[in-house]
Design a protein around this motif. Structure first.
Motif, PDB file in Angstrom:
ATOM      1  N   ASP A  89       0.823  -1.212   0.000  1.00 30.47           N
ATOM      2  CA  ASP A  89       0.000   0.000   0.000  1.00 30.47           C
ATOM      3  C   ASP A  89       0.860   1.267   0.000  1.00 30.47           C
ATOM      4  OD1 ASP A  89      -2.230  -1.658   2.261  1.00 30.47           O
ATOM      5  OD2 ASP A  89      -2.546  -1.306   0.112  1.00 30.47           O
ATOM      6  N   THR A  90       2.158   1.099   0.175  1.00 27.64           N
ATOM      7  CA  THR A  90       3.049   2.246   0.163  1.00 27.64           C
ATOM      8  C   THR A  90       2.961   2.990  -1.167  1.00 27.64           C
ATOM      9  OG1 THR A  90       4.619   1.264   1.721  1.00 27.64           O
ATOM     10  CG2 THR A  90       5.470   2.966   0.238  1.00 27.64           C
ATOM     11  N   ALA A  91       2.673   4.280  -1.088  1.00 23.00           N
ATOM     12  CA  ALA A  91       2.500   5.082  -2.300  1.00 23.00           C
ATOM     13  C   ALA A  91       2.225   6.533  -1.907  1.00 23.00           C
ATOM     14  CB  ALA A  91       1.325   4.567  -3.129  1.00 23.00           C
ATOM     15  N   VAL A  92       2.289   7.390  -2.902  1.00 18.51           N
ATOM     16  CA  VAL A  92       1.740   8.732  -2.738  1.00 18.51           C
ATOM     17  C   VAL A  92       0.261   8.646  -3.110  1.00 18.51           C
ATOM     18  CG1 VAL A  92       1.817  11.131  -3.503  1.00 18.51           C
ATOM     19  CG2 VAL A  92       3.944   9.819  -3.283  1.00 18.51           C
ATOM     20  N   TYR A  93      -0.589   9.109  -2.212  1.00 14.39           N
ATOM     21  CA  TYR A  93      -2.026   9.062  -2.446  1.00 14.39           C
ATOM     22  C   TYR A  93      -2.493  10.448  -2.878  1.00 14.39           C
ATOM     23  CZ  TYR A  93      -2.347   4.389  -0.552  1.00 14.39           C
ATOM     24  OH  TYR A  93      -2.212   3.028  -0.363  1.00 14.39           O
ATOM     25  N   TYR A  94      -3.209  10.458  -3.997  1.00 11.45           N
ATOM     26  CA  TYR A  94      -3.677  11.709  -4.577  1.00 11.45           C
ATOM     27  C   TYR A  94      -5.195  11.797  -4.474  1.00 11.45           C
ATOM     28  CZ  TYR A  94       0.944  11.922  -6.748  1.00 11.45           C
ATOM     29  OH  TYR A  94       2.293  11.961  -6.967  1.00 11.45           O
ATOM     30  N   CYS A  95      -5.648  12.974  -4.136  1.00 16.65           N
ATOM     31  CA  CYS A  95      -7.074  13.241  -4.104  1.00 16.65           C
ATOM     32  C   CYS A  95      -7.485  13.882  -5.425  1.00 16.65           C
ATOM     33  CB  CYS A  95      -7.401  14.179  -2.944  1.00 16.65           C
ATOM     34  SG  CYS A  95      -9.144  14.581  -2.765  1.00 16.65           S
ATOM     35  N   TYR A  96      -8.595  13.431  -5.955  1.00 14.05           N
ATOM     36  CA  TYR A  96      -9.130  13.963  -7.208  1.00 14.05           C
ATOM     37  C   TYR A  96     -10.571  14.407  -6.959  1.00 14.05           C
ATOM     38  CZ  TYR A  96     -11.036  14.023 -11.939  1.00 14.05           C
ATOM     39  OH  TYR A  96     -11.653  14.391 -13.110  1.00 14.05           O
ATOM     40  N   VAL A  97     -10.894  15.613  -7.425  1.00 13.03           N
ATOM     41  CA  VAL A  97     -12.268  16.086  -7.309  1.00 13.03           C
ATOM     42  C   VAL A  97     -12.772  16.488  -8.686  1.00 13.03           C
ATOM     43  CG1 VAL A  97     -11.942  16.843  -4.937  1.00 13.03           C
ATOM     44  CG2 VAL A  97     -11.555  18.460  -6.768  1.00 13.03           C
ATOM     45  N   LEU A  98     -14.009  16.157  -8.950  1.00 13.64           N
ATOM     46  CA  LEU A  98     -14.653  16.499 -10.215  1.00 13.64           C
ATOM     47  C   LEU A  98     -15.789  17.463  -9.923  1.00 13.64           C
ATOM     48  CD1 LEU A  98     -14.935  15.958 -13.282  1.00 13.64           C
ATOM     49  CD2 LEU A  98     -16.554  14.138 -12.679  1.00 13.64           C
ATOM     50  N   MET A  99     -15.707  18.633 -10.526  1.00 12.21           N
ATOM     51  CA  MET A  99     -16.734  19.649 -10.344  1.00 12.21           C
ATOM     52  C   MET A  99     -17.242  20.034 -11.715  1.00 12.21           C
ATOM     53  SD  MET A  99     -16.455  23.192  -8.225  1.00 12.21           S
ATOM     54  CE  MET A  99     -17.884  24.196  -7.918  1.00 12.21           C
ATOM     55  N   GLY A 100     -18.467  19.654 -12.003  1.00 17.12           N
ATOM     56  CA  GLY A 100     -18.970  19.841 -13.360  1.00 17.12           C
ATOM     57  C   GLY A 100     -18.161  18.970 -14.293  1.00 17.12           C
ATOM     58  N   ARG A 101     -17.504  19.581 -15.269  1.00 17.70           N
ATOM     59  CA  ARG A 101     -16.668  18.837 -16.202  1.00 17.70           C
ATOM     60  C   ARG A 101     -15.190  19.029 -15.917  1.00 17.70           C
ATOM     61  NH1 ARG A 101     -19.257  19.433 -22.275  1.00 17.70           N
ATOM     62  NH2 ARG A 101     -21.247  18.433 -21.842  1.00 17.70           N
ATOM     63  N   SER A 102     -14.873  19.705 -14.861  1.00 14.75           N
ATOM     64  CA  SER A 102     -13.476  20.005 -14.557  1.00 14.75           C
ATOM     65  C   SER A 102     -12.979  19.146 -13.411  1.00 14.75           C
ATOM     66  CB  SER A 102     -13.328  21.487 -14.199  1.00 14.75           C
ATOM     67  OG  SER A 102     -13.712  22.299 -15.300  1.00 14.75           O
ATOM     68  N   GLY A 103     -11.809  18.557 -13.600  1.00  8.76           N
ATOM     69  CA  GLY A 103     -11.198  17.745 -12.573  1.00  8.76           C
ATOM     70  C   GLY A 103      -9.972  18.423 -12.004  1.00  8.76           C
ATOM     71  N   TYR A 104      -9.735  18.194 -10.712  1.00 11.57           N
ATOM     72  CA  TYR A 104      -8.625  18.844 -10.023  1.00 11.57           C
ATOM     73  C   TYR A 104      -7.905  17.817  -9.160  1.00 11.57           C
ATOM     74  CZ  TYR A 104     -11.447  22.894 -11.284  1.00 11.57           C
ATOM     75  OH  TYR A 104     -12.181  23.829 -11.974  1.00 11.57           O
ATOM     76  N   TRP A 105      -6.584  17.918  -9.147  1.00 10.57           N
ATOM     77  CA  TRP A 105      -5.745  17.016  -8.361  1.00 10.57           C
ATOM     78  C   TRP A 105      -5.071  17.778  -7.225  1.00 10.57           C
ATOM     79  CZ3 TRP A 105      -5.633  11.850  -9.193  1.00 10.57           C
ATOM     80  CH2 TRP A 105      -6.068  11.380 -10.433  1.00 10.57           C
ATOM     81  N   GLY A 106      -4.852  17.067  -6.127  1.00  8.20           N
ATOM     82  CA  GLY A 106      -4.022  17.589  -5.063  1.00  8.20           C
ATOM     83  C   GLY A 106      -2.571  17.234  -5.326  1.00  8.20           C
ATOM     84  N   GLN A 107      -1.711  17.654  -4.400  1.00  4.90           N
ATOM     85  CA  GLN A 107      -0.277  17.442  -4.579  1.00  4.90           C
ATOM     86  C   GLN A 107       0.160  16.067  -4.094  1.00  4.90           C
ATOM     87  OE1 GLN A 107      -1.627  19.010  -2.082  1.00  4.90           O
ATOM     88  NE2 GLN A 107      -0.628  18.123  -0.288  1.00  4.90           N
ATOM     89  N   GLY A 108      -0.717  15.373  -3.388  1.00  6.32           N
ATOM     90  CA  GLY A 108      -0.417  14.036  -2.905  1.00  6.32           C
ATOM     91  C   GLY A 108       0.107  14.023  -1.481  1.00  6.32           C
ATOM     92  N   THR A 109      -0.127  12.913  -0.807  1.00  4.98           N
ATOM     93  CA  THR A 109       0.404  12.710   0.544  1.00  4.98           C
ATOM     94  C   THR A 109       1.031  11.313   0.598  1.00  4.98           C
ATOM     95  OG1 THR A 109      -0.099  12.814   2.928  1.00  4.98           O
ATOM     96  CG2 THR A 109      -1.809  11.862   1.513  1.00  4.98           C
ATOM     97  N   GLN A 110       2.233  11.237   1.132  1.00  3.89           N
ATOM     98  CA  GLN A 110       2.996   9.984   1.135  1.00  3.89           C
ATOM     99  C   GLN A 110       2.534   9.077   2.273  1.00  3.89           C
ATOM    100  OE1 GLN A 110       5.661   8.843  -0.959  1.00  3.89           O
ATOM    101  NE2 GLN A 110       5.285   6.950   0.177  1.00  3.89           N
ATOM    102  N   VAL A 111       2.253   7.842   1.925  1.00  3.73           N
ATOM    103  CA  VAL A 111       1.944   6.810   2.909  1.00  3.73           C
ATOM    104  C   VAL A 111       2.994   5.721   2.757  1.00  3.73           C
ATOM    105  CG1 VAL A 111       0.305   5.027   3.608  1.00  3.73           C
ATOM    106  CG2 VAL A 111      -0.525   7.293   2.938  1.00  3.73           C
ATOM    107  N   THR A 112       3.681   5.427   3.842  1.00  2.73           N
ATOM    108  CA  THR A 112       4.720   4.414   3.825  1.00  2.73           C
ATOM    109  C   THR A 112       4.405   3.352   4.869  1.00  2.73           C
ATOM    110  OG1 THR A 112       6.383   6.038   3.141  1.00  2.73           O
ATOM    111  CG2 THR A 112       7.194   3.962   4.031  1.00  2.73           C
ATOM    112  N   VAL A 113       4.346   2.097   4.428  1.00  6.45           N
ATOM    113  CA  VAL A 113       4.038   0.988   5.321  1.00  6.45           C
ATOM    114  C   VAL A 113       5.271   0.104   5.442  1.00  6.45           C
ATOM    115  CG1 VAL A 113       2.479  -0.924   5.805  1.00  6.45           C
ATOM    116  CG2 VAL A 113       1.646   1.069   4.523  1.00  6.45           C
ATOM    117  N   SER A 114       5.770  -0.014   6.641  1.00  6.73           N
ATOM    118  CA  SER A 114       6.973  -0.819   6.869  1.00  6.73           C
ATOM    119  C   SER A 114       6.590  -2.240   7.253  1.00  6.73           C
ATOM    120  CB  SER A 114       7.822  -0.188   7.967  1.00  6.73           C
ATOM    121  OG  SER A 114       7.130  -0.175   9.195  1.00  6.73           O
ATOM    122  N   SER A 115       7.415  -3.182   6.838  1.00  8.06           N
ATOM    123  CA  SER A 115       7.124  -4.593   7.122  1.00  8.06           C
ATOM    124  C   SER A 115       7.737  -5.030   8.442  1.00  8.06           C
ATOM    125  CB  SER A 115       7.675  -5.466   6.000  1.00  8.06           C
ATOM    126  OG  SER A 115       9.054  -5.238   5.816  1.00  8.06           O
TER     127      SER A 115
END
Length: 115
Positions: A89-115
């Motif tokens: 699951d380790t990854a940068v997670y990005y939020c996406y929002v759709l408003m009407g026909r326009s989509g917008y991305w966030g800058q991402g937040t890093q999630v790191t899962v250690s074993s």
């Protein structure tokens, strides 16, 4: 222009939990869709969880039963509760929002899962 801001990422041990947030400061919270994405091999980004307004939430098979997407309209925020986290699951997670026909991305937040 809609400003999308993610937060809450960090380092967690395998089988632990983490909750990340996505907000849209300065924008009326009224979207067709809010969703979380992360990169995957062979794809730039793949959908992890989605919450269409007036529709059912949906999840990638790899996170079903472990992740939950939720929305707090009063706080203009969408959350992704992640339980039983795995190293994959380790990854940068990005939020996406759709408003009407326009989509917008966030800058991402890093999630790191250690074993």
């Amino acid at each position: 222009q809609v400003h999308v801001v993610e937060s809450g990422g960090g380092l967690v041990q395998a089988w632990g939990s983490l909750k990340i947030s996505c907000s849209t400061p300065g924008t009326v919270f009224s979207f067709n869709l809010m969703a979380w994405y992360r990169p995957s091999p062979g794809k730039q980004r793949e959908p992890v969880a989605g919450m269409p307004t007036g529709g059912s939430t949906n999840y990638a098979d790899s996170v079903k039963g472990r992740f939950t997407i939720s929305r707090d309209n009063a706080k203009n925020t969408v959350y992704l509760q992640m339980n039983s986290l795995k190293p994959e699951d380790t990854a940068v997670y990005y939020c996406y929002v759709l408003m009407g026909r326009s989509g917008y991305w966030g800058q991402g937040t890093q999630v790191t899962v250690s074993s």
